[in-house]
Enzyme design. Structure first.
Site, PDB file in Angstrom:
ATOM      1  N   ARG A 103       0.809  -1.144   0.042  1.00 50.33           N
ATOM      2  CA  ARG A 103      -0.033  -0.061   0.202  1.00 50.33           C
ATOM      3  C   ARG A 103       0.968   1.280   0.116  1.00 50.33           C
ATOM      4  NH1 ARG A 103      -3.894   1.684   4.982  1.00 50.33           N
ATOM      5  NH2 ARG A 103      -2.041   2.074   5.789  1.00 50.33           N
ATOM      6  N   THR A 107      -1.016   7.576  -0.711  1.00 56.24           N
ATOM      7  CA  THR A 107      -2.398   7.709  -1.424  1.00 56.24           C
ATOM      8  C   THR A 107      -3.087   6.512  -0.785  1.00 56.24           C
ATOM      9  OG1 THR A 107      -1.491   6.072  -3.129  1.00 56.24           O
ATOM     10  CG2 THR A 107      -1.169   8.478  -3.495  1.00 56.24           C
ATOM     11  N   ASP A 201       1.056  -2.293  13.033  1.00 57.23           N
ATOM     12  CA  ASP A 201       1.412  -2.872  11.519  1.00 57.23           C
ATOM     13  C   ASP A 201       1.721  -4.351  11.792  1.00 57.23           C
ATOM     14  OD1 ASP A 201       3.228  -3.830   9.422  1.00 57.23           O
ATOM     15  OD2 ASP A 201       2.889  -1.815   8.687  1.00 57.23           O
ATOM     16  N   ASP A 204       5.005  -5.797  10.299  1.00 61.95           N
ATOM     17  CA  ASP A 204       6.171  -5.297  11.267  1.00 61.95           C
ATOM     18  C   ASP A 204       6.232  -6.170  12.677  1.00 61.95           C
ATOM     19  OD1 ASP A 204       7.140  -3.492   9.369  1.00 61.95           O
ATOM     20  OD2 ASP A 204       6.219  -1.469  10.713  1.00 61.95           O
TER      21      ASP A 204
END
Length: 210
Positions: A103, A107, A201, A204
């Protein structure tokens, strides 16, 4: 589109530990595997089967086996890899393909950087693994990719989802045969496109930030 939010105390317990920012990567990986096995049980309720006759030590009887062509499990790289073993533990006869999607953090639009899938997915049941359904961009692109290859039945397994992501997928898939299986449906997305309360995340936390 069908949406199933798992409602089980073991799932909620494991999710609570995953959400905790103090949970280390090794524990996070182990719990993710356990959690996905539980979600896989829900996701495979509609797996295609066919009757087969067998001989028990006592008599001949009829049972069921997974139909051909075998189901295809597709983790979205990289975070989806942390869900793969939990899924194949419950569905060991499935084949595995891969989609590398990321991603754009400005944006929020997805892009595909790698794929390893059969050219023809006609009549295949596909199970997509993506930990976080946030904006819906990556998962929606993956679903489109599979249907473009001929898939007719796609089930997406996600640890967490935001209402905005679910709505985006529902709008995108239209009347195609898609099921979402979620560990939990969270409150919302924040201004950065992260799920709240979420767990951060997932990639991560599974593998580190390198």
């Amino acid at each position: 589109m069908r949406v199933h939010v798992a409602d089980h105390p073991l799932i909620t317990h494991k999710l609570t530990v995953l959400r905790d920012k103090r949970t280390t990567s090794p524990v996070f990986r182990q719990l993710t595997e356990e959690l996905i096995t539980l979600l896989a049980y829900e996701a495979t309720r509609g797996v295609r089967v066919e009757e087969i006759e067998i001989d028990t030590p006592v008599t001949r009887t009829t049972g069921l086996k997974i139909s051909e062509p075998r189901p295809l499990v597709v983790p979205i790289l990289r975070a989806g890899l942390g869900m793969l073993e939990g899924m194949t533990t419950l569905l060991p006869t499935a084949e595995v393909g891969f989609l590398g999607m990321a991603r754009n953090e400005e944006t929020f639009e997805p892009y595909t950087y790698a794929e390893r899938l059969p050219d023809d997915l006609s009549d295949r049941q596909c199970f997509v693994l993506d930990p976080m359904l946030a904006t819906g961009g990556s998962l929606g692109a993956a679903i489109d990719f599979l249907f473009a290859r001929g898939a007719q039945d796609v089930t997406a397994v996600c640890i967490l989802a935001a209402p905005e992501g679910v709505a985006a997928i529902e709008k995108q898939v239209g009347d195609r045969d898609v099921t979402l299986v979620l560990g939990a449906l969270d409150e919302r997305l924040n201004e950065k496109g992260y799920i709240v309360p979420g767990l951060g995340d997932a990639g991560d936390r599974l593998y580190g930030t390198v």
